[in-house]
Design a protein around this motif. Structure first.
Motif, mmCIF file in Angstrom:
data_model
loop_
_atom_site.group_PDB
_atom_site.id
_atom_site.type_symbol
_atom_site.label_atom_id
_atom_site.label_comp_id
_atom_site.label_asym_id
_atom_site.label_seq_id
_atom_site.Cartn_x
_atom_site.Cartn_y
_atom_site.Cartn_z
ATOM 1 N N PHE A 1 13.684 16.149 -25.890
ATOM 2 C CA PHE A 1 12.870 15.580 -26.970
ATOM 3 C C PHE A 1 11.964 16.653 -27.586
ATOM 4 C CE2 PHE A 1 8.888 13.556 -28.311
ATOM 5 C CZ PHE A 1 9.379 12.672 -29.272
ATOM 6 N N VAL A 2 11.305 17.452 -26.721
ATOM 7 C CA VAL A 2 10.411 18.509 -27.223
ATOM 8 C C VAL A 2 11.203 19.563 -28.000
ATOM 9 C CG1 VAL A 2 8.856 20.369 -26.530
ATOM 10 C CG2 VAL A 2 8.691 18.130 -25.427
ATOM 11 N N LEU B 1 12.779 14.609 -21.607
ATOM 12 C CA LEU B 1 11.568 15.106 -22.245
ATOM 13 C C LEU B 1 11.786 16.485 -22.846
ATOM 14 C CD1 LEU B 1 8.870 13.976 -19.641
ATOM 15 C CD2 LEU B 1 9.252 13.044 -21.937
ATOM 16 N N ILE C 1 14.805 12.190 -16.512
ATOM 17 C CA ILE C 1 13.580 12.038 -17.306
ATOM 18 C C ILE C 1 13.102 13.395 -17.807
ATOM 19 C CG2 ILE C 1 11.146 11.392 -17.194
ATOM 20 C CD1 ILE C 1 11.957 9.196 -15.214
ATOM 21 N N GLY C 2 13.074 14.409 -16.886
ATOM 22 C CA GLY C 2 12.660 15.752 -17.296
ATOM 23 C C GLY C 2 13.560 16.322 -18.370
#
Length: 970
Positions: A786-787, A783, A779-780
């Motif tokens: 994605f960023v 993210l 998940i990290g």
């Protein structure tokens, strides 16, 4: 006394839990497998006997296949033992033992040991009813062979060294065997020189029912055998010894055996026929010999490879005088050589018998004389012609319809050598002359009947003059008769179509003239080939006979069949349809390596229950049946085997039309997932997916299997290359959850990243922890990714924001506003778009406006020409796009203005994207601005292109306007 008590208590404590608890769970007893009733010590390498005396409930002990060299004593065994197996050991000592205390022992197996004499009967209990001493080295019955054997019923002594003489077979050797029903003393007489069957020995066997004995040419069955009224089954082994082997069975050989109901004089195996002449083979049975056996019901003469149909003829002539029911004449020819012919006279006498089963397998039979089948009895139920050379194109219908009794027809392995039955790699058939003599005698006999008689001398001269000509003449004439017989007798109508008779059965025409095969089972005499079978046949086995490349559209002549097997015939196409088969319940088309199957092939099998299609190559063909049309209307199908077909996937509705199916076997294929709907198969019990290429099932596949409405469905997924990974975790958990229906969960393995096999049961917990710890990390990482990607795309969008905005507006104009490349048509609304800061408006109004007044140029000035209501950006883009040039009035205010910079960038983008990299910008430097203060994108234009300096033309307006007009035009 106290020491013995302590030892007994210790042994009791060491008993396996299974014995004390009284269940049947397997455990270990002195390194052997055991349960409450059975102890199995086979193949355990034992050289001494464990003590099992305290295992009171045990009834069977197996000590076979060990290294034991002596007999056990009764005090080591349970008191109530019933079966003791000591076979396949090295036992040769029997002096220091006694089993007489085992009062319940019934079966004792001592096969394949090293005994030299029969066991001392005083050491055996009276309860023994079965004793096997076969395959030892016994050459003597000893002193007290069967003293306590009054209840013995079966005695097996075959393959020992007992010579058939009075020295070995002493007068009273069988005195106590009044209850003996089966005696096997075959394959003992290899060292016999003067064989006899002593009457005084066999006279005590009043209850004997079955006797297996060696046969010799110099011995006969004495009158004592006529008094053995219970003797029903006799098997005679021809040892083929020089001077003693049986070459001819004489007329009186069975004179004292009229009570026999089953006679076996088969050889049971092929023996190499060598040229030395040392082996003596059975070649003939005299006429009248079999007739002595008036109660005979079963006769086996198989594997006497020099007997042939000549030897068979005398037998068939005698059979009407018996009560024969079963005749086995398999492989009475050598496996290699000329094809053979069955004449009418070979089997004609059988018409007067009540024969029910006839076996003529492996006799090189290629054809029969015309109408020969008509002489088979009406009572015949089973006819086996396997392993011959019968071909479909030579298959005659003469008399086929008269065989009204046959219900099972075995025709497999045509044109296949019988070499698998031959033990020697250098097998030689030296029966050429005998085959010719036999053919000559039978052919001449037939001609003699037709022509009024031919002498034996004439027959011999004819044979000697032309050995090969006789064979050629026989075969050619018979074949010509077959080919020329166009008008077959109209014997029986085909059921359901009374206008179709035997006369309609003609050679099949190639399909080149047929555009489309028949879609249903409507009979068409032009394209429907009729396969003639006996009218009441229920089973046909025609396997491994290379019947052709295609199963053509054909009709069975009678709709009685229930079982058809065409296994292993190398059909390439299942075309069909096969019709008039509405009663067939079992169909075997396996092992054909077939590549294609037509959707209408099975339409005639409306009552089919079991279908075998394994061992073909139908994987690609099955993909085409998207709606399950291959099995349409097969509502009664219960079992389907499509294993080993190279199936990679099946259509979703492949099983749509088989709601009553119970077993589906798709093993040994190339499936990687499951995508077939089975929720409607409420009777499905077994689905076999073993030996495929499934690493794990998808969520969709697991849902489809979970939706099965069958309450007792078992799924076999053994031997698939399961993965041990986070990707397969959900599947492995599903497998564990459904382990009751999956079976064998404890031995299921999967491969880890190192390709090592690990038990799923052991790795599942570890895998769960590893995969759960990775969830947060994933998940990290997601993210962060994605960023990062958002930032990158944002930066790119900002860098090219002008071009993106321009492209967006151009896209709108192209697809929604009638866009047309203006630079192609040179149809601009304006000659120049004026880009300036509001601070410089007076210069545009007072000076640049003269371009319109004096030079006739059309200018786009935003405070005058922009369309009210539109966005500023859209007005700018439209203005620049419809202007031939863009004039940028460069001042410090221009450089500070956001919209001025925007207009400059749009003008550059217009030139690059819409005008094939044409420069459309005209720069007017209004002030003396240091170049380092001018943005690089404007400097690129100033450096690469000519620009106007208003300061240089400050006092010459006309020159300024002329230069500007020229720049616009160029």
């Amino acid at each position: 006394m106290s020491i013995l008590l302590m030892i007994s208590l210790l042994e009791l404590l060491l008993l396996p839990v299974c014995y004390l608890s009284g269940n049947n769970t397997k455990t270990t007893c002195a390194k052997c497998d055991c349960n409450k009733k059975v102890i199995n010590c086979a193949n355990h390498g034992l050289n001494r006997y464990p003590n099992f005396s305290l295992y009171k409930t045990v009834r069977t002990i197996n000590f076979s296949h060990n290294n034991l060299e002596y007999m056990p004593d009764a005090n080591l065994l349970p008191d109530h033992l019933l079966i003791l197996d000591l076979s396949f050991n090295k036992i040769n000592r029997s002096e220091n033992y006694s089993l007489s205390e085992l009062k319940t022992l019934q079966q004792l197996n001592l096969r394949n040991n090293s005994f030299h004499t029969v066991l001392d009967g005083r050491k055996l209990p009276e309860s023994v009813i079965y004793l096997d001493l076969s395959v030892n080295k016994i050459n003597s019955f000893g002193t007290y062979p069967f003293v306590n054997s009054r209840k013995l019923q079966v005695l097996d002594l075959h393959r020992n060294l007992l010579s058939y003489n009075r020295t070995v077979f002493k007068q009273h050797v069988f005195n106590n065997l009044q209850s003996l029903t089966k005696l096997n003393i075959g394959q003992n007489g290899y060292d016999t020189t003067e064989p006899v069957y002593p009457d005084e020995v066999f006279q005590h066997l009043k209850s004997l029912h079955t006797l297996v004995i060696d046969g010799f040419s110099t011995t006969s069955f004495g009158k004592v055998f006529s008094n053995m009224k219970n003797l029903q089954v006799l098997s005679i082994n021809n040892l083929m010894l020089p001077n003693l082997g049986i070459e001819t069975i004489t007329e009186n050989y069975f004179e004292n055996l009229s009570q026999i109901t089953a006679l076996d004089i088969s050889l049971h195996r092929y023996i190499q026929i060598n040229t030395s002449g040392s082996e003596v083979h059975l070649k003939s049975i005299e006429s009248g010999a079999i007739a002595k056996l008036t109660n005979l019901r079963s006769l086996d003469i198989s594997f006497n490879s020099m007997l042939g149909f000549c030897g068979l003829r005398n037998i068939t002539q005698d059979l009407p005088k018996t009560d024969i029911k079963v005749l086995k004449a398999n492989q009475i020819y050598c496996p290699y050589g000329f094809s053979t012919i069955l004449f009418v006279d070979d089997i004609k006498p059988l018409k007067d018998t009540n024969l029910t089963k006839l076996y003529l397998d492996g006799n090189r039979l290629e054809m029969t004389e015309d109408l020969a089948p008509t002489y088979l009895p009406k009572t015949l139920r089973v006819l086996s012609l396997m392993g011959n050379r019968l071909r479909l194109e030579k298959y005659k219908i003469d008399g086929i319809f008269t065989l009204t009794g046959i219900h099972s027809l075995f025709l497999s392995f045509q044109d296949q050598t019988q070499s698998q039955r031959v033990h020697s790699g250098w097998f030689v058939c030296n029966d050429f002359i005998d085959t010719l003599n036999c053919l000559s005698d039978r052919k001449s006999w037939m001609l003699q009947k037709q022509n009024g008689g031919v002498s034996a001398k004439q027959r011999q001269e004819s044979y000697e003059s032309d050995e090969f000509g006789l064979i050629a003449e026989t075969y050619s004439s018979d074949y010509v008769k077959y080919v020329d017989s166009k008008n077959f007798p109209k014997i029986r109508y085909i059921q359901s179509y009374p206008h179709i008779t035997a006369a309609d059965i003609k050679p099949y025409q190639p399909l080149a003239t047929i555009d489309n095969p028949p879609p249903d089972c409507t009979f068409d005499p032009l394209i429907s080939f009729v396969n003639a079978i006996p009218p009441n046949t229920k089973q046909i086995f025609y396997e491994s006979s290379n019947l052709g490349d295609i199963i053509i559209p054909f009709w069975m002549s009678n709709d009685i069949l229930e079982n058809i097997s065409l296994r292993g015939n190398n059909f390439q196409n299942f075309q069909g349809p096969v019709c008039n088969v509405t009663n067939v319940k079992i169909l075997d088309l396996s092992e054909n390596k077939c590549l294609n199957i037509f959707a209408h092939f099975f339409i005639g099998f409306i009552n089919l229950e079991k279908l075998f299609l394994q061992g073909n190559l139908l994987g690609d063909a099955m993909k085409t049946f998207e709606h399950g049309e291959l099995f349409e209307k097969k509502l009664k199908l219960k079992m389907l085997n499509i294993s080993s077909n190279r199936i990679t996937t099946l259509p979703n509705n492949f099983f749509a039309h088989v709601p009553n199916i119970k077993t589906i076997d798709i093993s040994h294929n190339l499936l990687t997932d499951w995508n077939v709907t089975i929720s409607h198969l409420w009777k499905l019990n077994i689905i076999d997916l073993s030996y495929n290429q499934i690493t794990f099932l998808s969520d969709k596949a697991m849902k489809k299997l979970d939706k099965s409405t069958s309450q007792h469905m078992n799924i076999n997924m053994m031997h698939n290359p399961f993965e041990c990974s986070c990707d397969s975790l959900s599947f492995l958990l599903w497998y564990k959850k459904n382990r009751k229906r999956m079976g064998s969960y404890s031995i299921i393995t999967c491969k880890n990243s190192k390709r090592e096999l690990i038990y799923v049961e052991d790795v599942l917990l570890i895998l769960q922890k590893q995969c759960n710890s990775k969830v947060g990390l994933l998940i990290g990482a997601g993210l962060f990714l994605f960023v990062s990607l958002g930032s990158i795309f944002g930066a790119i969008a900002y860098r090219y924001r002008i071009r993106l905005r321009y492209s967006f507006h151009m896209f709108k104009r192209q697809y929604f506003g009638g866009y047309e490349p203006l630079h192609v048509n040179q149809n601009y609304a304006f000659d120049a778009f004026i880009s300036y800061a509001d601070h410089d408006r007076q210069f545009v109004i007072n000076r640049l406006i003269e371009l319109e007044q004096k030079k006739g140029k059309r200018l786009c000035i935003h405070h005058r020409d922009f369309i009210p209501g539109n966005e500023i950006a859209e007005n700018i883009i439209n203005g620049i796009h419809h202007s031939k040039k863009t004039i940028c009035v460069i001042t410090r205010e221009f450089l500070r203005s956001t919209w001025c910079n925007y207009e400059f960038n749009i003008a550059r983008t217009e030139g690059i994207c819409s005008r094939e990299r044409e420069n459309i910008i005209i720069v007017i430097l209004m002030e003396d601005i240091p170049f380092k203060e001018i943005p690089i994108r404007i400097m690129e234009v100033i450096i690469q292109e000519t620009y106007l300096s208003f300061a240089e033309c400050l006092n010459d307006d006309d020159t300024f306007l002329d230069l500007l007009a020229t720049a616009i035009e160029n």
